[in-house]
Write a protein that holds these residues in place. Structure first.
Motif, short mmCIF file in Angstrom:
data_model
loop_
_atom_site.label_atom_id
_atom_site.label_comp_id
_atom_site.label_asym_id
_atom_site.label_seq_id
_atom_site.Cartn_x
_atom_site.Cartn_y
_atom_site.Cartn_z
N GLU A 75 0.81 -1.18 -0.03
CA GLU A 75 -0.08 0.07 -0.05
C GLU A 75 0.72 1.22 -0.07
O GLU A 75 0.40 2.44 -0.71
CB GLU A 75 -0.88 -0.14 1.12
N TYR A 76 1.99 1.37 0.63
CA TYR A 76 2.83 2.47 0.63
C TYR A 76 3.33 2.72 -0.96
O TYR A 76 3.46 3.98 -1.13
CB TYR A 76 4.01 2.22 1.52
N TYR A 77 3.61 1.90 -1.58
CA TYR A 77 3.93 2.12 -2.93
C TYR A 77 2.78 2.46 -3.90
O TYR A 77 2.89 3.26 -4.94
CB TYR A 77 4.68 1.12 -3.44
N LEU A 78 1.92 1.44 -3.75
CA LEU A 78 0.66 1.52 -4.79
C LEU A 78 -0.63 2.03 -4.37
O LEU A 78 -1.50 1.96 -5.25
CB LEU A 78 0.37 0.38 -5.38
N GLY A 79 -0.73 2.46 -2.97
CA GLY A 79 -2.00 2.96 -2.50
C GLY A 79 -2.41 4.05 -3.10
O GLY A 79 -1.70 4.71 -3.69
N GLN A 80 -3.45 4.75 -2.45
CA GLN A 80 -4.09 6.17 -2.95
C GLN A 80 -2.99 7.29 -2.57
O GLN A 80 -3.10 7.99 -3.79
CB GLN A 80 -5.43 6.35 -1.98
N GLU A 81 -2.50 7.24 -1.65
CA GLU A 81 -1.44 8.16 -1.45
C GLU A 81 -0.04 7.68 -1.56
O GLU A 81 1.03 7.99 -1.00
CB GLU A 81 -1.66 8.86 -0.01
N GLY A 82 0.30 6.70 -2.29
CA GLY A 82 1.39 5.97 -2.23
C GLY A 82 2.46 6.56 -3.08
O GLY A 82 2.31 7.73 -3.61
N GLN A 83 3.63 5.96 -3.36
CA GLN A 83 4.77 6.49 -4.03
C GLN A 83 4.48 6.77 -5.54
O GLN A 83 4.99 7.41 -6.04
CB GLN A 83 5.97 5.71 -3.90
N LYS B 106 2.73 9.87 -6.70
CA LYS B 106 3.59 10.79 -6.74
C LYS B 106 4.35 11.07 -7.93
O LYS B 106 5.01 12.08 -8.27
CB LYS B 106 4.39 10.81 -5.55
N GLN B 107 4.61 9.84 -8.73
CA GLN B 107 5.32 10.01 -9.98
C GLN B 107 4.33 10.00 -11.29
O GLN B 107 4.96 10.64 -12.26
CB GLN B 107 6.10 8.69 -10.09
N LEU B 108 3.16 10.06 -10.98
CA LEU B 108 2.11 10.15 -12.12
C LEU B 108 1.32 11.25 -12.18
O LEU B 108 0.48 11.45 -11.10
CB LEU B 108 1.32 8.87 -12.56
N PRO B 109 1.12 12.06 -12.94
CA PRO B 109 0.48 13.39 -12.80
C PRO B 109 -0.94 13.19 -12.95
O PRO B 109 -1.60 13.89 -12.18
CB PRO B 109 0.93 14.26 -14.06
#
Length: 924
Positions: free
Chosen positions: A234-242, A245-248
Motif C-alpha cells: 500500500e505504501y507504494y501503490l495505494g491512494q497516497e502511495g509513491q 507521486k510519480q504520475l501526474p
C-alpha cells in the motif's frame, strides 16, 4: 564521379505501386549545380483514370484537379529537357526510376543515389525511415506531406544531413564504410570517397577499443545486499502511495494493489500462482515491484520472462524507470537474451576486414552495423530493426557458442554478451524471454543465472514456446546461409597457400566443392518437397503458409525419400572432407604450411554443427522419438519474404518436461496474462502443464478484473443469419463481404476486422475493396498493403480506415482513442483441424473420459477469442462495438463458454438487419 556538386532530386506521386500498370499523377524535380539550386519543375498529370481512395487521401490530390491537368504526353518534352547526365537522387529512388524508365525507356542520369539506403546505414537506430518520419527525427525545416515538390525539398534537406553525418565520422570508420559500400555495389561509395576524412592519411584501425561506445570490462557491484524499509505494498501503490507521486494523472487501481499483494504472498510462501489480470490493471508494475522487493529482502534472484519484444521494451523504457523513481534506486533489473541476439565483435571485424563474395545486400547491412557499433552500449540486435534477409546476415556476426573463445578472445573487454551475463549475475531480478528460458534449459552451457523465483508474463504463450525450444528445429534457409558462409571460409583459406601442390590447399578446395554439391542437393530436396507439399496440401492454412505432419509412412515422406537420402549422402561427404582437412592440419604445424585461417577450433565447430544437422534430420525424417510429433512448415513467398521450409520435432505432452526442467527450479512461480482463464477457471492449464498433483495449499488461482466498465463502454452483438463457413464458399464470402461493409460503412471506417486465415482475408479484401473505395473508406489489408507495423501506424493516423488482420492482429495491438470504434470477429478462432501438434495431442490423449474438443480445442479458441475482444477497449475513455459474425457462439452448446469468459454480461444476437439497427441506436 568526383563529388556531389551537380545532381537532380526527383519525387513522383503515383496511382499505385506497379510501374507497368499504374500512372504518374505528379512529378517534381530540383536541379542543383555547383551546390546551389538552379532550377525546379513541378506539375500534376492527368492519368486518365479514377484515383484509388487511398491515394486521394494520402496525397490530397483529387480527380477534379487531375482532370484539369495536362496529360503525360503534353508535358513529356519538359521532363526530358529537365534531365541531364548527372546523378538522380531520391528517397527509395528505384521506385521513381522504374516509373520514369517505364515511361521513357532510356534515362540520361549518370547514376542513382538512394537517400533511404544511406539513411538506414548512417542512422541505424531510427525506427521510421519514411521521409515524414525522418523529418521529425532530424528536425527538418520543411515537412513532407506526400506531395511531389514537398517531398523533393525534404529529400534535398535529407541529403545535406547525410553528407554532414558522414563527414563527421572518424577516418578509419569512414574508410571501412566506403569499402563495405563498394562491396555492396552502392554508388554512395564514390560520393563518400571525396569527403576530407576519407582522404586523410590517419592510420588508426578498428582494432582499437576506443572506437566503441563503451568499455565493458569493469566490475559490477553486487546489488543484492541493499535493504529497503519493511513497508507494505500500500505504501507504494495505494491512494497516497509513491506511485501516485510519480504520475501526474494518477488513478488508484485496486486491481493492481490486489495483484501485487498476491504476487508478494505467493513468492513468500513458495506457491505456484495463476493470475489473470484484465486490461488496464497495471499488471507489469504489479509483479515487478513485489518481485524486486522479495529479491532484495531474501538476497535471492528472480527471473521474469515475457514472450514479446514489445512488452520487454515497455518494461525497459517505461516501467523500470518508474520503479527506480518510486524506490529511489538506480539498479535492480538486468535484461538477458539468447546468444544470437548479441553481436560478436570478433566475427564482425573478421568479415569486414576480409571482403569476400557475400551478397551485396549483406555488405550494406554490415555497413549499417558498423555505424551502429559506434553508439550501442548493449550490442542487442533489437536496436537495429532487422527485417527479412538481414536476419540471415546477422547470423554471420552474432555470438554463438561454437566460435566463442571466452576469456582468450582479444575482444573480451568489449564482449556484449559477457557484459549482459555479468549484469545478470549481479542483479536481483533478470528479465528475459520465453525462448531463452527454454533454450537455456536444454543447453550444455547455461546463460541464465540460477534463480529461486520465476514470473512468466504472457503465460498463454508458454506452451507454444516450450514446444519449439524443447524440441528440434531445422530451417533449410538457415542451413544454406551457414553453408554459404562456411564455403567462403574454405575458399578464402585455400588462397592463403603459396604452393598449388600443397595438400591442405587441395583439401580446402575439395571441401569447398563438397559444400557446393551439398547446397545443390539441399536445393533439389527443398524444391521437390515444397512442390509436392503445395500440390498435395494446397494453401489451406493461409497465404504463403503450409503446415503438416511428417510420418514415415506418409505419401509426402515416401515421395521425397530418395532426395532426402541424397542430401544425407552429401552431408556425410562434407563431414569426411572436413575431417581430412582437420587431420592434415594436425600434421602440418609450421606457419608456412598451415596459415592462420586454418584453425583446429573452427574445424571442430563446423564438424559439431554438421553432426547436429545429421542427428536432427534423422530424428525428424526417420526416427521420431516417443512423445514427439514431427512436422513441416512452408512459409514465405509474400511481401519481402523468401520461401522457406522448416522441420520440427516437438514434444506432445510437455507437462512432465515443464515440471522437471522448469517449475522445480524455482521456489515460487507466477503465471500471468490478460487471458488465461476459460469460463473463470484455469483447469485446462493446470492439467496440461502437469500441476494437478500439487497440494491445494501450494496452488492458487486469481482473477483480477479490469477497471473498465465493459457493459457501458462496449456493445457486443452476434450476427446469427450468415451462412456457416463450411457451406458453399462463394455464398459464404459474399455474405461476409456484405456484412462487413454494412457494419463498417455506418461508422465511416474505424474498424478492425479479425480473420482466422490469410486466405479468407484475401478473398474478402478483393470483394470489399471497391465498395470501400466508393464509400470514401480506406481499406488496409495485412500482407496486401504492407506489414503489421506500417499498417497499424497508418490506421492510427485517420478515422476513415478499415484494417483487415489475421493471426498477429488478435493480440498485442493497442489502438486507444477514436481511431478504433469497432472490432469484427469473422470466425471463432479454433485451431485448424490439420494442426500437427493438436492432432498429435488428440491422438495420444484419446482415452476413456477424455474429450479432446472440450479439453484442448475449445480452451485455446476461447483464449484467442478473449484476445481479439480485448483489442477494442484499451482505456477508461474508449467506447465501441464488438461484432461476431459466427452464429455458432449462440447456436452451439459450447458457445456459452466463449460468452461466459468475456468481461461483459450482456449482448445482442439476431439477424444482420436487427444488429445493424441496434448498433446504430447505441452509437447515436
Amino acid at each position: 564521379m568526383k563529388n556531389l556538386k551537380n545532381y537532380i532530386v526527383c519525387d513522383l506521386e503515383t496511382s499505385g505501386l506497379d510501374p507497368q500498370k499504374d500512372k504518374i499523377i505528379e512529378i517534381a524535380m530540383i536541379k542543383v549545380k555547383d551546390y546551389s539550386i538552379v532550377e525546379a519543375y513541378q506539375t500534376l498529370i492527368n492519368p486518365g483514370i479514377k484515383l484509388p481512395f487511398r491515394i486521394t487521401r494520402l496525397t490530397g490530390i483529387s480527380d477534379t484537379e487531375l482532370a484539369a491537368s495536362p496529360t503525360i504526353n503534353e508535358i513529356l518534352p519538359d521532363i526530358i529537357n529537365f534531365m541531364e547526365g548527372i546523378p538522380m537522387v531520391g528517397h527509395n529512388v528505384e521506385f521513381d526510376r522504374s516509373f520514369l524508365a517505364s515511361l521513357l525507356g532510356h534515362l540520361p542520369f549518370s547514376t542513382y543515389l538512394d537517400t533511404y539506403e544511406l539513411t538506414k546505414i548512417l542512422f541505424p537506430h531510427f525506427n521510421d525511415y519514411s521521409l515524414s518520419g525522418l523529418a521529425n527525427q532530424l528536425n527538418f525545416n520543411h515537412r513532407p506531406c506526400h506531395r511531389a515538390m514537398d517531398d523533393t525539398i525534404a529529400a534535398v534537406e535529407l541529403l545535406s544531413a547525410l553528407l554532414e553525418r558522414a563527414g563527421k565520422l572518424d577516418s578509419a570508420v569512414l574508410k571501412h564504410l566506403i569499402m563495405l559500400l563498394r562491396a555492396g555495389n552502392s554508388p554512395w561509395s564514390e560520393i563518400l570517397e571525396e569527403l576530407p576524412a576519407a582522404i586523410s592519411e590517419n592510420d588508426r584501425t578498428l582494432l582499437e577499443n576506443s572506437f566503441f561506445a563503451i568499455s565493458i570490462n569493469h566490475e559490477f557491484k553486487k546489488n543484492r545486499n541493499v535493504r529497503l524499509p519493511d513497508i507494505n505494498i500500500e505504501y507504494y501503490l495505494g491512494q497516497e502511495g509513491q506511485l501516485s507521486k510519480q504520475l501526474p494523472n494518477y488513478r488508484l487501481r485496486p486491481g493492481q494493489v490486489k495483484m501485487a499483494k498476491v504476487v508478494e504472498t505467493a513468492l513468500e510462501e513458495k506457491k505456484v500462482c495463476f493470475i489473470e489480470a484484465g486490461t488496464g490493471t497495471g499488471k507489469t508494475i504489479a509483479y515487478l515491484l513485489p518481485t524486486l522487493l522479495w529479491a532484495l529482502k531474501t538476497k535471492q534472484q528472480a527471473v521474469i520472462s515475457t514472450n514479446t519484444i514489445n512488452l520487454q521494451e515497455q518494461i525497459k523504457h517505461q516501467d523500470i524507470p518508474l520503479l527506480h523513481s518510486m524506490l529511489n534506486l538506480d539498479f535492480g533489473f538486468a535484461f538477458l537474451k539468447g546468444r544470437q541476439n548479441y553481436i560478436c565483435l570478433k566475427r564482425f571485424l573478421n568479415i569486414i576486414s576480409n571482403i569476400s563474395t557475400n551478397a551485396p545486400n549483406a555488405y550494406l547491412f554490415f555497413a549499417r552495423v558498423l555505424i551502429w557499433l559506434l553508439d550501442t552500449k548493449n550490442g542487442d540486435k533489437s536496436e537495429l530493426n532487422i527485417t527479412g534477409p538481414e536476419n540471415y546476415y546477422w547470423l554471420r556476426i552474432c555470438t554463438d557458442a561454437e566460435s566463442c573463445t571466452g576469456n582468450s578472445c582479444m575482444w573480451q573487454s568489449n564482449c556484449f554478451i559477457s557484459r549482459a551475463r555479468q549484469q545478470a549475475e549481479n542483479s536481483p531480478v533478470v528479465i528475459t524471454n520465453h525462448s531463452l528460458l527454454f533454450s537455456d534449459l536444454v543447453a550444455d552451457v547455461k546463460i541464465l543465472p540460477s534463480y529461486c523465483a520465476l514470473v512468466i508474463d504472457e503465460a498463454h504463450h508458454l506452451e507454444e514456446a516450450a514446444n519449439i525450444y524443447l524440441g528440434k528445429k531445422i530451417s533449410f534457409m538457415e542451413l544454406k546461409h551457414w553453408l554459404l558462409s562456411t564455403g567462403k571460409y574454405f575458399q578464402k583459406a585455400s588462397t592463403a597457400f603459396a604452393s598449388a601442390d600443397n595438400q591442405l590447399k587441395k583439401l580446402h578446395l575439395e571441401t569447398y566443392n563438397a559444400i557446393k554439391e551439398l547446397l545443390a542437393a539441399i536445393n533439389t530436396f527443398v524444391q521437390h518437397f515444397i512442390g509436392k507439399s503445395t500440390e498435395y496440401f494446397g494453401h489451406r492454412a493461409g497465404i504463403g503458409l503450409i503446415k503438416f505432419r511428417l510420418k514415415q509412412d506418409s505419401e509426402i515422406v515416401q515421395t521425397n525419400h530418395a532426395d532426402y537420402l541424397n542430401l544425407i549422402f552429401y552431408l556425410k561427404n562434407l563431414k569426411s572432407q572436413i575431417k581430412a582437412v582437420s587431420t592434415e592440419c594436425g600434421c602440418q604445424t609450421s606457419s608456412e604450411q598451415r596459415p592462420e585461417d586454418c584453425k583446429p577450433t573452427d574445424l571442430r565447430n563446423i564438424l559439431n554443427k554438421l553432426d547436429n544437422y545429421l542427428e536432427d534430420l534423422s530424428l525428424v525424417w526417420e526416427n521420431a522419438p516417443d512423445n514427439h510429433v514431427c512436422w513441416a512448415e512452408i512459409s514465405g513467398g509474400t511481401i519481402n519474404s523468401e520461401i522457406n521450409c522448416v522441420f520440427y520435432a516437438t514434444p506432445i505432452d510437455i507437462g512432465h518436461l515443464l515440471n522437471e526442467k522448469l517449475f522445480n527450479k524455482a521456489k515460487g512461480v507466477i503465471f500471468t496474462s490478460a487471458t488465461l482463464s476459460v469460463n473463470h477457471k484455469f483447469d485446462h492449464l493446470i492439467k496440461q502443464w502437469g500441476l494437478e498433483s500439487l497440494p491445494p495449499n501450494q496452488l492458487e488461482t486469481v482473477i483480477v478484473n479490469s477497471p473498465f466498465n465493459f457493459d457501458k463502454q462496449c456493445f457486443l452483438s452476434i450476427v446469427e443469419n450468415l451462412p456457416q463457413y463450411n457451406t458453399e464458399e462463394k455464398q459464404y464470402t459474399e455474405a461476409v463481404t456484405q456484412a462487413i461493409f454494412s457494419l463498417t460503412e455506418r461508422l465511416g471506417g474505424r474498424t478492425l476486422v479479425l480473420f482466422t486465415s490469410h486466405s479468407m482475408l484475401k478473398a474478402i479484401y478483393s470483394r470489399t475493396k471497391p465498395l470501400f473505395d466508393d464509400a470514401g473508406i480506406c481499406l488496409l489489408g495485412h500482407k496486401i498493403d504492407g506489414g503489421r507495423t506500417r499498417l497499424v501506424r497508418e490506421f492510427k493516423k485517420g478515422k476513415n480506415n478499415v484494417l483487415f488482420g489475421a493471426s498477429s492482429f488478435w493480440e498485442g495491438l493497442d489502438i486507444p482513442g477514436n481511431s478504433l470504434a469497432q472490432v469484427i470477429i469473422v470466425k471463432l478462432p479454433f485451431s485448424p483441424p490439420n494442426d500437427p501438434i493438436m492432432q498429435a495431442k488428440m491422438e495420444i490423449m484419446n482415452q476413456p473420459g477424455f474429450n479432446g474438443f472440450y479439453e484442448l480445442s475449445l480452451p485455446r479458441a476461447v483464449i484467442r477469442f478473449k484476445q481479439g475482444f480485448g483489442r477494442l477497449i484499451r482505456s477508461e475513455e474508449d467506447q465501441g462495438l464488438v461484432v461476431v459474425l459466427d452464429g455458432r457462439i449462440t447456436s452451439k452448446k459450447y458457445g456459452k463458454v466463449f460468452l461466459n469468459s468475456l468481461p461483459i454480461k450482456s449482448y445482442l444476437s439476431g439477424d444482420l438487419d436487427i444488429v445493424i439497427k441496434q448498433l446504430s441506436l447505441w452509437v447515436n
